[in-house]
Design a protein around this motif. Structure first.
Motif: not given
Length: 283
Positions: A116, A207, A211-215, A258, A261-262, A265
């Motif tokens: 993160t 990332l 970026t939009e909200p993501h897992p 997940a 998806r990352l 993005g």
């Protein structure tokens, strides 16, 4: 150190599921395999003890497991855990969970990592490692910080071994703006990312801040893959004071989804490298 706790649990869980799928109770198994008692079978399934290769073959035969890939995977999980890893030298400085990670990395064929707010440990310079370990551990002595830095640097040998770990790291852009020690130290860290990204088995994506909200917003995780079968992969979920290993195949698949998806993005590899290079040497 005994066999990796995670691998033992996976073995025990797999054997229990195979037994139940065969419609057998522990006492039925013990009655058919003279070398195993009900108590021993229970302890194997609970990961309290290991299992000998001959006994494992007897269990797999009884459970009707004929697929050679599956059998090799089970034997890989059961292999002798008494072998000494290089991390044994640091057993006073590292937690059992961390020792598990080091052992898993030694056997793994791949790792998909998302942090993160940090650059992954396998990609860090010693200066970056020291600054972040000191900040995260807060009260650790200088000697322990030194030991943990040494461990982190030694971990990176999985990227240069004859059959290297395939690493796919997704790094939030914010982590690339962190100030550590001196401007030179962060410059060196960014250069290390560029150098490692040239390796055919290392993939690095950034990332972007936009970026939009993501897992990944819920926390850092790594999906660790093994050369046997995908249903034996595990996920490491990291926290400030402890780590959690996710071993249920369904949950592991969710983390894999997940990560996909990352990936979607994140910036493509070339654009990620350009962004890192521009941060290293602003024009």
């Amino acid at each position: 150190m005994s066999a990796p706790t995670v691998r033992k649990r996976r073995l025990g869980s797999e054997l229990r599921l195979l037994r139940e799928s065969a419609g057998l109770k522990q006492e039925h198994v013990a009655a058919r395999l003279s070398a195993l008692t009900t108590s021993k079978i229970s302890r194997i399934e609970k990961a309290l003890i290991g299992v000998k290769p001959a006994d494992l073959d007897g269990l797999l035969d009884l459970y009707g497991v004929s697929d050679e890939v599956k059998r090799r995977a089970m034997h890989s999980l059961a292999k002798d855990g008494s072998k000494k890893g290089w991390w044994q030298t640091y057993r006073d400085a590292i937690s059992p969970e961390y020792a598990d990670l080091l052992s898993l990395e030694a056997d793994a064929k791949s790792m998909r990592s998302f942090q993160t707010s940090l650059i992954p440990g396998l990609l860090q310079t010693s200066a970056y490692a020291r600054a972040t370990i000191d900040a995260i551990n807060m009260t650790s002595s200088a000697a322990k910080v030194n030991a943990l830095v040494e461990v982190r640097m030694a971990r990176q040998s999985v990227l240069t071994r004859p059959e290297p770990l395939a690493l796919w790291a997704i790094i939030p852009e914010a982590a690339l703006h962190t100030t550590i020690s001196t401007p030179r130290a962060m410059k060196d860290q960014l250069q290390k990312l560029l150098d490692l990204s040239e390796l055919p088995h290392v993939s690095i994506q950034v990332l972007p801040l936009s970026t939009e909200p993501h897992p990944g917003m819920v926390g850092s995780f790594s999906v660790i893959g093994f050369p046997e079968t995908a249903d034996l992969d595990v996920v490491l979920v990291e926290g400030l004071t402890s780590s959690l290993y996710v071993e249920d195949p369904v949950e592991v698949q969710r983390y894999g989804a997940a990560f996909e998806r990352l990936q979607a993005g994140a910036l493509p590899f070339s654009e990620s490298a350009d962004l890192i290079a521009n941060l290293k040497d602003p024009t």
